[in-house]
Design a protein around this motif. Sequence first.
Motif, PDB file in Angstrom:
ATOM      1  N   UNK A  98       0.851  -1.188   0.000  1.00 19.90           N
ATOM      2  CA  UNK A  98       0.000   0.000   0.000  1.00 19.90           C
ATOM      3  C   UNK A  98       0.883   1.233   0.000  1.00 19.90           C
ATOM      4  N   UNK A  99       0.279   2.363  -0.320  1.00 14.89           N
ATOM      5  CA  UNK A  99       1.026   3.616  -0.361  1.00 14.89           C
ATOM      6  C   UNK A  99       1.512   3.995   1.035  1.00 14.89           C
ATOM      7  N   UNK A 100       2.781   4.283   1.137  1.00 15.56           N
ATOM      8  CA  UNK A 100       3.404   4.655   2.409  1.00 15.56           C
ATOM      9  C   UNK A 100       3.715   6.149   2.371  1.00 15.56           C
ATOM     10  N   UNK A 101       3.395   6.827   3.452  1.00 16.97           N
ATOM     11  CA  UNK A 101       3.717   8.248   3.567  1.00 16.97           C
ATOM     12  C   UNK A 101       5.033   8.398   4.316  1.00 16.97           C
ATOM     13  N   UNK A 102       5.908   9.213   3.762  1.00 18.50           N
ATOM     14  CA  UNK A 102       7.189   9.502   4.407  1.00 18.50           C
ATOM     15  C   UNK A 102       7.301  11.006   4.581  1.00 18.50           C
ATOM     16  N   UNK A 103       7.662  11.423   5.791  1.00 18.85           N
ATOM     17  CA  UNK A 103       7.875  12.838   6.080  1.00 18.85           C
ATOM     18  C   UNK A 103       9.354  13.062   6.357  1.00 18.85           C
ATOM     19  N   UNK A 104       9.865  14.175   5.887  1.00 20.51           N
ATOM     20  CA  UNK A 104      11.236  14.560   6.195  1.00 20.51           C
ATOM     21  C   UNK A 104      11.202  15.447   7.439  1.00 20.51           C
ATOM     22  N   UNK A 105      11.982  15.070   8.440  1.00 17.35           N
ATOM     23  CA  UNK A 105      12.063  15.844   9.678  1.00 17.35           C
ATOM     24  C   UNK A 105      13.004  17.014   9.428  1.00 17.35           C
ATOM     25  N   UNK A 106      12.513  18.233   9.674  1.00 21.47           N
ATOM     26  CA  UNK A 106      13.339  19.405   9.407  1.00 21.47           C
ATOM     27  C   UNK A 106      12.980  20.554  10.341  1.00 21.47           C
ATOM     28  N   UNK A 107      13.869  21.518  10.384  1.00 14.77           N
ATOM     29  CA  UNK A 107      13.643  22.724  11.180  1.00 14.77           C
ATOM     30  C   UNK A 107      12.483  23.518  10.615  1.00 14.77           C
ATOM     31  N   UNK A 108      11.793  24.272  11.464  1.00 15.54           N
ATOM     32  CA  UNK A 108      10.746  25.151  10.931  1.00 15.54           C
ATOM     33  C   UNK A 108      11.373  26.252  10.075  1.00 15.54           C
ATOM     34  N   UNK A 112      13.143  30.018  14.220  1.00 10.54           N
ATOM     35  CA  UNK A 112      13.029  30.992  15.310  1.00 10.54           C
ATOM     36  C   UNK A 112      14.412  31.256  15.919  1.00 10.54           C
ATOM     37  N   UNK A 113      14.664  32.470  16.274  1.00  4.75           N
ATOM     38  CA  UNK A 113      15.971  32.781  16.875  1.00  4.75           C
ATOM     39  C   UNK A 113      15.860  33.050  18.374  1.00  4.75           C
ATOM     40  N   UNK A 114      14.732  32.701  18.978  1.00  7.25           N
ATOM     41  CA  UNK A 114      14.553  32.947  20.402  1.00  7.25           C
ATOM     42  C   UNK A 114      14.679  31.671  21.245  1.00  7.25           C
ATOM     43  N   UNK A 115      15.059  30.567  20.646  1.00  9.81           N
ATOM     44  CA  UNK A 115      15.193  29.305  21.379  1.00  9.81           C
ATOM     45  C   UNK A 115      16.642  29.149  21.831  1.00  9.81           C
ATOM     46  N   UNK A 116      16.813  28.899  23.117  1.00 13.55           N
ATOM     47  CA  UNK A 116      18.145  28.692  23.697  1.00 13.55           C
ATOM     48  C   UNK A 116      18.393  27.194  23.811  1.00 13.55           C
ATOM     49  N   UNK A 117      19.371  26.714  23.086  1.00 15.25           N
ATOM     50  CA  UNK A 117      19.705  25.296  23.120  1.00 15.25           C
ATOM     51  C   UNK A 117      20.658  25.005  24.267  1.00 15.25           C
ATOM     52  N   UNK A 118      20.364  23.979  25.032  1.00 15.59           N
ATOM     53  CA  UNK A 118      21.239  23.533  26.107  1.00 15.59           C
ATOM     54  C   UNK A 118      21.422  22.028  25.945  1.00 15.59           C
ATOM     55  N   UNK A 163      30.465   5.429  16.567  1.00 13.61           N
ATOM     56  CA  UNK A 163      30.198   6.192  17.788  1.00 13.61           C
ATOM     57  C   UNK A 163      29.935   7.665  17.466  1.00 13.61           C
ATOM     58  N   UNK A 164      30.742   8.250  16.585  1.00 11.48           N
ATOM     59  CA  UNK A 164      30.551   9.652  16.195  1.00 11.48           C
ATOM     60  C   UNK A 164      29.217   9.841  15.472  1.00 11.48           C
ATOM     61  N   UNK A 165      28.902   8.927  14.551  1.00 13.95           N
ATOM     62  CA  UNK A 165      27.661   9.064  13.782  1.00 13.95           C
ATOM     63  C   UNK A 165      26.440   8.959  14.704  1.00 13.95           C
ATOM     64  N   UNK A 166      26.449   8.001  15.623  1.00 17.29           N
ATOM     65  CA  UNK A 166      25.315   7.876  16.545  1.00 17.29           C
ATOM     66  C   UNK A 166      25.178   9.110  17.436  1.00 17.29           C
ATOM     67  N   UNK A 167      26.296   9.681  17.867  1.00 14.21           N
ATOM     68  CA  UNK A 167      26.248  10.910  18.669  1.00 14.21           C
ATOM     69  C   UNK A 167      25.682  12.069  17.844  1.00 14.21           C
ATOM     70  N   UNK A 174      17.881  15.895  19.114  1.00 15.96           N
ATOM     71  CA  UNK A 174      17.630  16.801  20.248  1.00 15.96           C
ATOM     72  C   UNK A 174      17.407  18.225  19.750  1.00 15.96           C
ATOM     73  N   UNK A 175      18.204  18.647  18.783  1.00 14.86           N
ATOM     74  CA  UNK A 175      18.037  19.996  18.205  1.00 14.86           C
ATOM     75  C   UNK A 175      16.660  20.102  17.553  1.00 14.86           C
TER      76      UNK A 175
END
Length: 185
Positions: A98-108, A112-118, A163-167, A174-175
Amino acid sequence: MFLSSSTIIAKIDDNLLKEKELRNFHFFEQNNHDKNKKFYSINFFNNDMGEIHWSNSFDHGLMNVIGFIKKSNLFFLFTSSIQHHTFLKIILSKFYGKSVTISIIKLPFPVPNNIKLNIEKFELIDNDVIMGLVGVVHHNGKSILLKVYTNGVVTYSLTDKKEDIYLILDISLKILSEYGALKNV
């Protein structure tokens, strides 16, 4: 492991995985342009890593290969071409019948420049509302450049270390989560 410097994150409906366990699968289709056969394939090295393959001319043509890591209902396709998710869609649609839907996960867009990443081991260098984010992953005494683009491409310093790729994949998720891109995943 394979050498890589970029990925796109493709999300499939997790209900599909409950219907039928995804496994090695390949098939041929008639090529409308000539008598050669099109070829599509997904192969797993283990439960979470493998390759997709496709060719428009199996007998005489170029075999395209993209490595991937699968985590739950996410496929990290090691490519910088967003359109390559269509080959995963063709393969999965045929596998599940059957037809499968695939979405690409991406930034909006715009970012936004008001989000502080920790995020541990990650240092944000630039937040461009059009292009995306640029930062550095600090790991084992080295710095890995990481870019998360608004079109869904994630690039990083060339590596073949698992190990680097998984990190990098973990920090990328997380981002994206901090920016709301992983809702309903």
